[in-house]
Design a protein around this motif. Sequence first.
Motif, PDB file in Angstrom:
ATOM      1  N   ASP A 265     -15.462 -31.987 -35.915  1.00  0.00           N
ATOM      2  CA  ASP A 265     -16.237 -32.464 -34.833  1.00  0.00           C
ATOM      3  C   ASP A 265     -15.857 -33.630 -34.161  1.00  0.00           C
ATOM      4  OD1 ASP A 265     -18.169 -30.466 -35.255  1.00  0.00           O
ATOM      5  OD2 ASP A 265     -19.222 -31.610 -36.766  1.00  0.00           O
ATOM      6  N   LEU A 266     -14.396 -34.040 -34.523  1.00  0.00           N
ATOM      7  CA  LEU A 266     -13.790 -35.115 -33.895  1.00  0.00           C
ATOM      8  C   LEU A 266     -13.411 -34.692 -32.384  1.00  0.00           C
ATOM      9  CD1 LEU A 266     -11.579 -36.540 -36.725  1.00  0.00           C
ATOM     10  CD2 LEU A 266     -13.307 -38.043 -35.597  1.00  0.00           C
ATOM     11  N   VAL A 267     -13.601 -35.524 -31.490  1.00  0.00           N
ATOM     12  CA  VAL A 267     -13.449 -35.061 -30.118  1.00  0.00           C
ATOM     13  C   VAL A 267     -12.405 -35.898 -29.427  1.00  0.00           C
ATOM     14  CG1 VAL A 267     -14.253 -34.640 -27.768  1.00  0.00           C
ATOM     15  CG2 VAL A 267     -15.684 -33.946 -29.833  1.00  0.00           C
ATOM     16  N   TRP A 268     -11.223 -35.569 -28.784  1.00  0.00           N
ATOM     17  CA  TRP A 268     -10.307 -36.186 -27.998  1.00  0.00           C
ATOM     18  C   TRP A 268     -10.538 -36.194 -26.532  1.00  0.00           C
ATOM     19  CZ3 TRP A 268      -6.656 -38.860 -31.141  1.00  0.00           C
ATOM     20  CH2 TRP A 268      -6.532 -38.203 -32.364  1.00  0.00           C
ATOM     21  N   ILE A 269     -10.506 -37.511 -26.230  1.00  0.00           N
ATOM     22  CA  ILE A 269     -10.957 -37.627 -24.658  1.00  0.00           C
ATOM     23  C   ILE A 269      -9.673 -38.284 -24.000  1.00  0.00           C
ATOM     24  CG2 ILE A 269     -12.463 -38.848 -23.040  1.00  0.00           C
ATOM     25  CD1 ILE A 269     -14.383 -38.854 -25.777  1.00  0.00           C
ATOM     26  N   VAL A 270      -9.167 -37.444 -23.138  1.00  0.00           N
ATOM     27  CA  VAL A 270      -7.901 -38.104 -22.459  1.00  0.00           C
ATOM     28  C   VAL A 270      -8.450 -38.656 -20.934  1.00  0.00           C
ATOM     29  CG1 VAL A 270      -5.810 -37.675 -21.674  1.00  0.00           C
ATOM     30  CG2 VAL A 270      -6.641 -36.637 -23.747  1.00  0.00           C
ATOM     31  N   ASP A 271      -8.443 -39.903 -20.542  1.00  0.00           N
ATOM     32  CA  ASP A 271      -8.752 -40.192 -19.281  1.00  0.00           C
ATOM     33  C   ASP A 271     -10.088 -40.048 -19.164  1.00  0.00           C
ATOM     34  OD1 ASP A 271      -6.268 -41.553 -19.163  1.00  0.00           O
ATOM     35  OD2 ASP A 271      -5.539 -39.718 -18.139  1.00  0.00           O
ATOM     36  N   GLY A 272     -10.971 -40.095 -20.149  1.00  0.00           N
ATOM     37  CA  GLY A 272     -12.539 -39.549 -19.789  1.00  0.00           C
ATOM     38  C   GLY A 272     -12.801 -38.301 -19.742  1.00  0.00           C
ATOM     39  N   THR A 273     -11.857 -37.264 -20.116  1.00  0.00           N
ATOM     40  CA  THR A 273     -12.295 -35.909 -20.030  1.00  0.00           C
ATOM     41  C   THR A 273     -12.118 -35.424 -21.543  1.00  0.00           C
ATOM     42  OG1 THR A 273     -11.316 -35.750 -17.764  1.00  0.00           O
ATOM     43  CG2 THR A 273     -11.451 -33.790 -19.264  1.00  0.00           C
ATOM     44  N   GLU A 274     -13.030 -34.724 -22.005  1.00  0.00           N
ATOM     45  CA  GLU A 274     -12.857 -34.081 -23.327  1.00  0.00           C
ATOM     46  C   GLU A 274     -11.792 -33.077 -23.342  1.00  0.00           C
ATOM     47  OE1 GLU A 274     -16.305 -32.495 -25.047  1.00  0.00           O
ATOM     48  OE2 GLU A 274     -17.519 -34.405 -24.624  1.00  0.00           O
ATOM     49  N   THR A 275     -11.025 -33.258 -24.050  1.00  0.00           N
ATOM     50  CA  THR A 275      -9.617 -32.341 -24.134  1.00  0.00           C
ATOM     51  C   THR A 275      -9.473 -31.453 -25.389  1.00  0.00           C
ATOM     52  OG1 THR A 275      -8.683 -34.006 -22.712  1.00  0.00           O
ATOM     53  CG2 THR A 275      -7.135 -32.285 -23.760  1.00  0.00           C
ATOM     54  N   LYS A 276      -9.747 -31.985 -26.623  1.00  0.00           N
ATOM     55  CA  LYS A 276      -9.564 -31.376 -27.698  1.00  0.00           C
ATOM     56  C   LYS A 276     -10.598 -31.722 -28.962  1.00  0.00           C
ATOM     57  CE  LYS A 276      -4.291 -30.617 -27.431  1.00  0.00           C
ATOM     58  NZ  LYS A 276      -4.365 -29.074 -27.479  1.00  0.00           N
TER      59      LYS A 276
END
Lengths: 229, 324
Positions: B248-259
């Motif tokens: 359930d860890l969410v990666w956010i790149v420049d404000g966008t959920e990515t992975k």
Amino acid sequence: MLPAALAVGEVTLTCYVQARSPGTKAGGDDLYYNSSATTKLRFHQRRNIRFRYQRWDSATVTAPPDASCRSALRVEGTLLPIPDPPIDALSPNPVPSNGRLVEDLFAMKSATPGASGPEEIWFTMGNFGQGGVALPSTPWTGATDPTRAVSAHEVAHMFNQSHLNHPVCGPNNGDALSAFPDNGQVIVIGWDQWANQEMRGATDLMSYCWATAWMSPERWHRLFLKVGQ
Amino acid sequence: MNARVERRRYSDYVIVRGRIEADRFIPGWWVTPSREMLEAWPPPSEDSGWFAAAVDQEDRVLARAVATVTDADVCRTDDFQIDVGALLPLPPGTAAVVIAENDREVYRRAVPAQANIAFAEVLPERLERESTRVALRIQGHLPGEGAYVVLRWEAPSSAPWPLQIIAAEAAEVLAEVDLRNLPGGRGCRLVAVYYDGIHTITLTSEEIELEPRPGYPVLILPLPGMQFGADGCVPLEAELDGDGDTGDLVWIVDGTETKSGPRGTLEGLDVGRHVIGLRYQQEETSIEIEIVDPALSMPQTATPTPPWRVGPATWLGLPPSSYS
């Protein structure tokens, strides 16, 4: 330093070098020289090892600081041919000395699924100067003090490494210094990534030269083969 | 509380241990070896004169194992100890285990009668995060020499967590279990492993619910300020501090959920600065990295051959010709 997450499988490593010669270009601009080299590296799958430790104290000896224990194990992990190990404290922490702390840990380790083999190394940790021990009859369980030299030395014992006799530091019950490459001196320059400094003039970690103990290439190679996948 | 009992009474092997002090054999904790220990146990390098034997009621030797005797320094000190260990098969009919030095018997431990182990009191299905007293009852015999209990905690999201070892000296064994820092959630179990001196009996509780610890995302890689080439990839590695599912860890790149998940890689990021965030439920952390283009960052304005190979040289110190 290459992040461990990238050290998997076959990796193409490119190194870019740029040299600047200030003011030497026509017109007084800086002149740049560029060079690069590319190579392919193959990283071998290594065994993941988890460290667990339990500090001890007694009526006359205080427990080592928890941060020192973690630091010693963390630094030790970087000396060994294993990925960066997770480090967990066992409770109660500290535990009072009872004369059989290693045995207690070994019995607990044996009763913990997935922990009884070399995937987990358990230490009882006394304060500075208390030394360490790793015995064949308590595999992958031992005692150490919170220094990287002693804890790495004990882990090496667990993977079948004998002492290296040293005429000044000791001990005298191991392999002859003359039989070890470079007489046990670490000729290459080590890099202590945690202290961010070079390690020069070091001695192989299986002698008792604690202040200068470091991993020698030969020892690393021997451990690499023993630690396995 | 209901519980299930898994008995491994007729274990095939036992690791016998002890040390020698003033010519006396002092037994340590003996254990039932796991498969990993059986595979890795080193054969004795030489006949030490010490051995362990499994004998039947008539004292006939059913199995014998040469013991490894180690005269070990306690590194960094002047202390040493003499340690004895052997991996002994336990054939059916074994009535006792004997330790001997050459032909001199120095220690004997009888195989205990059959025993059961049970929780003495019903544990609630839901436990609070505090110290809890647990009582275990050993039925069938009084624990003999070398008997002990190991308690461990098992939670779905964590490796088994050893709690403590207690010498079993009476029919009831009391333990104080500190639940404050243990992994929690639904489906936890308390496990008691009773070692009767020769064999192991395992008691596993029914499922217990322990309030989960709050989860915090821990960003391991990339490190703040790291630079990556635009033609490479950015490694992602994270941990969850506390209880929960790392999926359930969410990666956010420049404000966008990515992975999602604890690890992965990012590719194709534009040259420039980027904010890498990691979120778990309401908790979030972030760092900044930079993607660089090696070709652009290193201007191609020079001759490809560096001057130290072709140009005039200036010596610092003695010239190389004087090195002999």
